[in-house]
Scaffold this active site. Sequence first.
Site, PDB file in Angstrom:
ATOM      1  CD  GLU A   1      -1.483  -2.364   1.905  1.00 57.98           C
ATOM      2  OE1 GLU A   1      -0.268  -2.646   1.868  1.00 57.98           O
ATOM      3  OE2 GLU A   1      -2.337  -3.094   2.435  1.00 57.98           O
TER       4      GLU A   1
ATOM      5  CB  CYS B   1      -0.140  -3.009   8.604  1.00 57.14           C
ATOM      6  SG  CYS B   1       0.927  -1.691   7.999  1.00 57.14           S
TER       7      CYS B   1
HETATM    8  N1  THU Z   1       2.058  -6.448   4.042  1.00 58.11           N
HETATM    9  C1  THU Z   1       1.615  -5.589   3.084  1.00 58.11           C
HETATM   10  O1  THU Z   1       2.298  -5.342   2.083  1.00 58.11           O
HETATM   11  N2  THU Z   1       0.399  -5.035   3.237  1.00 58.11           N
HETATM   12  C2  THU Z   1      -0.457  -5.311   4.256  1.00 58.11           C
HETATM   13  O2  THU Z   1      -1.543  -4.760   4.292  1.00 58.11           O
HETATM   14  C3  THU Z   1      -0.068  -6.253   5.309  1.00 58.11           C
HETATM   15  C4  THU Z   1       1.322  -6.755   5.242  1.00 58.11           C
HETATM   16  C5  THU Z   1       3.364  -7.085   3.847  1.00 58.11           C
HETATM   17  C6  THU Z   1       4.448  -6.681   4.780  1.00 58.11           C
HETATM   18  C7  THU Z   1       5.350  -7.885   4.738  1.00 58.11           C
HETATM   19  O3  THU Z   1       6.195  -7.797   3.604  1.00 58.11           O
HETATM   20  C8  THU Z   1       4.393  -9.048   4.506  1.00 58.11           C
HETATM   21  O4  THU Z   1       3.201  -8.481   4.012  1.00 58.11           O
HETATM   22  C9  THU Z   1       4.091  -9.831   5.770  1.00 58.11           C
HETATM   23  O5  THU Z   1       3.695  -9.013   6.797  1.00 58.11           O
END
Ligand code: THU
Length: 161
Positions: free
Chosen positions: A74, A111
């Site tokens: 994001e 997140c």
């Molecule tokens: N991650 C995202 O790219 N977006 C989210 O909304 C949640 C988590 C990624 C961060 C990390 O590279 C992987 O997912 C595991 O947490």
Amino acid sequence: MRQQYNFSFEVYDSLNDLPMADQELVQQARQVTANAYAPYSHFNVGAVAKLANGQIVTGTNQENAAYPVGICAERVLLSAAATLFPNIAINTLAISYDNKNGKSNHPVSPCGICRQTLLEYEERVKQPIRLILSGLEGKIFVISKASQLLPLSFRGEDLQG
Ligand code: THU
């Protein structure tokens, strides 16, 4: 006195139940998960935004051997959008994921750091971002404003004296 925070969102059982433009965005988000660099979590996230000017911007999570350096799909997308198309609103942002360790059959939501970043993007271009959340299959959530995911948020105006 008591205050309450409520918000509702749409839940779809099938991609076919969404308008065609949204279906296409979700399909692109699913496809773009292939561009993630996630050798540590094996959790590939893809995000695709349709901007108010019709342009499409994508983002994927990019991890690093020094784990905290990694960045979510994001925020990769928002940074790219702000750089390539400054001051252009994001109408809709579809987010999907491909969990190489397990199933990808339910929506996941952004997140906390990404929620804060999405909120400020909405504020700076003065338009809500509509979110479409889904895995590679299963239910699909549509949230009309990203800021609804962050009640009682900290905002730039709080920094003013
Ligand atoms: N991650 C995202 O790219 N977006 C989210 O909304 C949640 C988590 C990624 C961060 C990390 O590279 C992987 O997912 C595991 O947490």
